[in-house]
Design an enzyme around this catalytic site. Structure first.
Site, PDB file in Angstrom:
ATOM      1  N   THR A  56       0.818  -1.212   0.000  1.00 36.76           N
ATOM      2  CA  THR A  56       0.000   0.000   0.000  1.00 36.76           C
ATOM      3  C   THR A  56       0.848   1.256   0.000  1.00 36.76           C
ATOM      4  OG1 THR A  56      -1.850  -1.092   1.118  1.00 36.76           O
ATOM      5  CG2 THR A  56      -1.743   1.298   1.293  1.00 36.76           C
ATOM      6  N   SER A  60       1.088  -7.349  -0.987  1.00 40.44           N
ATOM      7  CA  SER A  60       1.646  -8.371  -0.093  1.00 40.44           C
ATOM      8  C   SER A  60       0.821  -9.652  -0.079  1.00 40.44           C
ATOM      9  CB  SER A  60       1.804  -7.837   1.332  1.00 40.44           C
ATOM     10  OG  SER A  60       0.569  -7.667   1.970  1.00 40.44           O
ATOM     11  N   THR A  94       0.936  -4.471   4.288  1.00 37.78           N
ATOM     12  CA  THR A  94       0.613  -4.815   5.680  1.00 37.78           C
ATOM     13  C   THR A  94      -0.082  -6.169   5.839  1.00 37.78           C
ATOM     14  OG1 THR A  94      -1.493  -3.617   5.540  1.00 37.78           O
ATOM     15  CG2 THR A  94       0.417  -2.394   6.345  1.00 37.78           C
ATOM     16  N   ASP A  95      -0.758  -6.646   4.795  1.00 44.27           N
ATOM     17  CA  ASP A  95      -1.594  -7.830   4.979  1.00 44.27           C
ATOM     18  C   ASP A  95      -0.810  -9.078   5.360  1.00 44.27           C
ATOM     19  OD1 ASP A  95      -3.844  -6.356   4.506  1.00 44.27           O
ATOM     20  OD2 ASP A  95      -4.137  -7.028   2.438  1.00 44.27           O
TER      21      ASP A  95
END
Length: 330
Positions: A12, A54, A85-86
């Site tokens: 992101t 990710s 972040t995932d």
């Protein structure tokens, strides 16, 4: 002035609007501008090694990131990796095991909003990551929302909130305060030479139990080419054996040579399968307890352990050993 390498992998933080939603861009101008601002305080060099959401980062990418970090360590005081972040918690945990005896800081960070947006949390997260390197926080960490978290203890707990990561069953390593970065982890660097051990096995399955889980799911797993299974059991550690006996199915997997690791569905506190009858049946079946490890750490540690050995006894020994803070013992 510390010399820092920034490895970018997408996510992101580097995303821009595309035809089908946000997509990462290899070198967004906004990221370049922010890095230039930080270059007043640190000597920063950047290198793009991946350009992925990710959700698309898997075992092959973990090996690439680990190798890129390891090969660059001699030339820098520390390395910052920007990442979506995932799956950041999975990557941070896996790097913890792949980069053995890590004496320099390797800090993963990202953002919940693209760096090009005016409200983006990206600059602050990058600032915390660079500060963690400057402070010499050795090992793998995650820097997010003013906190520095041990990599193998980080869990993403919010999908949209800026405070997206929690440090589970372990204190944070540091946090950004009005007077700078407060460091709470003063542990010495590990002994031994830093080494890259990136062998892993991708044939691992994660199963979250629910009341009434059909035991035949274990028969299906036994027919597939899995070498390891992670079970998220109930509470302090338990599964049902009345009407639908899962313990005997676990025993069958173990007898077939499949490593079965069991952790708790609860986010906090350690599982203890010795407390209840429903938990002791798991241990009697030959399952390996994960203690207070996060699910992400348990999954990646099993993948990594299976990359080293096919012996269930050796895997059990690896899980009984605290490698880099992923497990605590009472």
């Amino acid at each position: 002035m510390k010399k820092i390498l920034l490895l970018t992998t997408g996510g992101t933080i580097a995303s821009v609007p595309g035809e089908d939603g946000l997509v990462p861009e290899a070198a967004p101008p906004a990221l370049t501008r922010v890095i230039q601002e930080f270059s007043r305080h640190y000597e920063i060099q950047s290198r793009n090694i991946l350009n992925l959401d990710s959700s698309n980062i898997q075992s092959e990418e973990w090996q690439l990131i680990a190798r890129s970090v390891y090969e660059s360590l001699p030339d820098y005081d520390g390395i910052v990796v920007t990442h979506g972040t995932d799956t950041m918690a999975y990557t941070a945990s896996m790097l913890t095991f792949m980069l053995e005896n890590l004496k320099k800081p390797v800090v993963l960070t990202g953002s919940q909003m693209p760096i090009s947006l005016p409200l983006s949390d990206a600059p602050g997260n990058l600032a915390a990551a660079f500060a963690a390197v400057d402070a010499g926080l050795h090992g793998v960490s995650v820097a997010f929302n003013h906190k520095i978290i041990l990599g193998c203890r980080a869990v993403k707990v919010r999908a949209m909130g800026i405070d997206a990561f929690a440090s589970v069953n372990s204190p944070i390593r540091g946090e950004v305060m009005a007077n700078g970065l407060a460091v709470y982890d003063n542990s010495p660097p590990p002994e031994g030479e830093t080494a890259l051990n990136s062998r892993l096995c991708n044939d691992v399955f994660l199963l979250k139990l629910i009341p009434g889980t059909n035991p035949r799911i274990f028969d299906a797993l036994a027919q597939l080419p899995y070498r390891g299974v992670i079970l998220e059991a109930f509470g302090a550690g338990g599964l049902h054996f009345i009407r639908r006996d899962l313990s005997e199915k676990i025993r069958a997997l173990v007898e077939k040579g499949i490593a079965v690791v069991v952790c708790s569905q609860c986010l906090y506190d350690a599982s203890d399968f010795s407390i209840y009858e429903v938990g002791r049946k798991i241990l009697e079946a030959g399952a390996i307890p994960a203690g207070d490890m996060t699910t992400e750490a348990a999954v990646t540690k099993l993948m990594w352990a299976l990359g080293q050995t096919g012996s269930l006894d050796t895997i059990r020994e690896i899980f009984a050993r605290n490698i880099a803070g992923e497990i605590h013992f009472s």
